[in-house]
Write a protein that holds these residues in place. Structure first.
Motif: not given
Length: 433
Positions: A90-93, A101-106
């Motif tokens: 949780a809190g990390f991509p 997936l370089e810009d994946a959301p956390p």
């Protein structure tokens, strides 16, 4: 630490826990010690995708206060852990070492296995590098014993983090050979449970029939203890313990290098000297056939699960694109027939084992030189297809100082009994690098 090696023992779990319970060392001191080691290692072996120094220190303060008051959360209280970056924290991509997936959301929630770690008192130090989507395209991680060699894959960063002394424990996953082979190449212990025994909620799956969370520690006993700390309550020993070790002969492993063959024989003799029953037999089914069954069923599932990735352009590697396309070329009838055949093969191999565990080489030899290839999975992949628990036991080094290892394999569902036998075998035969 030399220019070519940064291997270091991270500390044994039992000793660390005794120190925390006795108050000789605090979780905060442990975290600071490992963070300092990470600063030394990361420029060399690069096991980490991201390190959560601030979060680890914050949790460690809480675990330290709890330990001082005698309120331990569980068997891993205050122990730092690395998590493979296909597993949600949780809190990390969760980036899966994929360009797309370089810009994946956390992640908004922990994977089930990470939540279980927190309940056991562990401290998440960060995300370790993985190969792309846990397949074969390599990660930046290097083998701590020789930085010019692969640490294996796909759990490359997890194994390298433990073998370089950055953390005492780590999470990996296995679909083909991705827990047990990196452990062998890096000279540490590993435990891969029976397929589908543990929840894979929050894990980026590759081929669901085989995807299994696994555990790393400095020693075989440490990896087993990590599994036991998280195992569901229905994992209990069978009435009859495993009765010894079976050494199977099969043409698949006839190409192992002399150093690996000698290490395996040393393990066999050590077991005999310790009073562990050892027998030899020929495999009732050619393991090359099992390997091919695994290859086709795995690729079929990769193709179906990841077909949406084909529209990602250069966001995926050519290697991963090729395996998706290969899997899509396997028809449903072939896949279902192969699964049916595997069921029959499991029964035949299980009958041959007859309440024993198989001792087998983990790989043809030590970690190969170079970083473009994660090494040969042929020796482990058929056992992954058979679905039972698998333990990596370090078996010393070859003439160049690279680790060698054996694996001990049980039948599906033998996990609790395998823990007991593997501890006994490791006590007799484990040789740390």
């Amino acid at each position: 630490m030399s220019e070519t090696s940064c291997a270091r023992a991270p500390g044994r779990l039992g000793d660390l826990m005794k120190g925390i319970v006795a108050g000789d060392i605090s979780p905060s001191e442990l975290v600071d010690m490992y963070l300092a080691r990470i600063d030394e290692v990361q420029p060399l072996a690069e096991p980490w995708r991201v390190v959560d120094a601030e979060g680890a220190r914050r949790v460690a303060e809480q675990r330290t206060a709890e330990a001082r008051s005698g309120a331990l959360r569980g068997p891993l209280h205050g122990i730092p852990v690395a998590v493979k970056d296909i597993i949600d924290v949780a809190g990390f991509p969760t980036r899966c070492n994929a360009r797309m997936l370089e810009d994946a959301p956390p992640a908004t929630a922990d994977a089930e296995v990470v939540a279980a770690l927190r309940c056991a008192g562990a401290i998440i130090m960060g995300k370790a590098h993985t190969t792309e989507f846990a397949f074969t395209y390599p990660s930046p991680a290097r083998n701590p014993h020789n930085l010019a060699h692969t640490p294996g894959g796909s759990s490359s960063g997890s194994a390298a983090a433990v073998a370089s002394g950055c953390v005492p424990l780590a999470l990996g996953t296995q679909t083909m050979a991705s827990v047990n082979r990196p452990a062998a190449y890096c000279g540490i212990g590993a435990f891969k449970p029976s397929s589908r025994l543990l929840s894979t909620y929050g894990v980026s799956l590759l081929a669901p029939m085989y995807d299994t969370v696994g555990f790393y520690g400095q020693t075989t006993a440490d990896a087993i203890a990590m599994f036991e700390a998280l195992a569901p309550p229905h994992v209990v020993p069978a009435a009859a313990p495993l009765g010894g070790v079976l050494v199977l002969d099969d043409p698949l492993i006839f190409d192992m290098v002399p150093a690996m063959a000698a290490a395996l024989e040393r393990m066999v003799e050590a077991c005999r000297e310790a009073g562990i029953a050892v027998e030899r037999a020929r495999s009732p089914v050619p393991f090359e056939e099992i390997r091919q069954l695994h290859w086709r069923t795995m690729h079929y599932e990769v193709g179906r699960l990841h077909t949406r990735r084909l529209g990602a352009g250069d966001g995926i590697s050519d290697r991963f694109r090729a395996v998706i396309e290969e899997g899509l070329g396997i028809d449903d009838e072939t896949y279902l027939a192969d699964r049916t055949t595997l069921q029959a093969v499991r029964a035949r191999i299980g009958e041959t084992m007859k309440g024993r565990a198989v001792l087998w080489p983990a790989a043809p030899g030590p970690a190969p030189e170079g970083l473009d290839w994660t090494g040969d999975p042929r020796y482990i992949a058929p056992w992954t297809a058979l679905g039972g628990p698998m333990v990596t036991i370090p078996a010393g080094v070859d003439g160049s100082g690279l680790p060698l290892a054996g694996i001990l394999i049980g039948r599906p569902g033998d996990d609790a009994n395998m823990c007991a036998l593997a501890r006994t075998v490791a006590a007799a035969a484990e040789v740390l690098p």
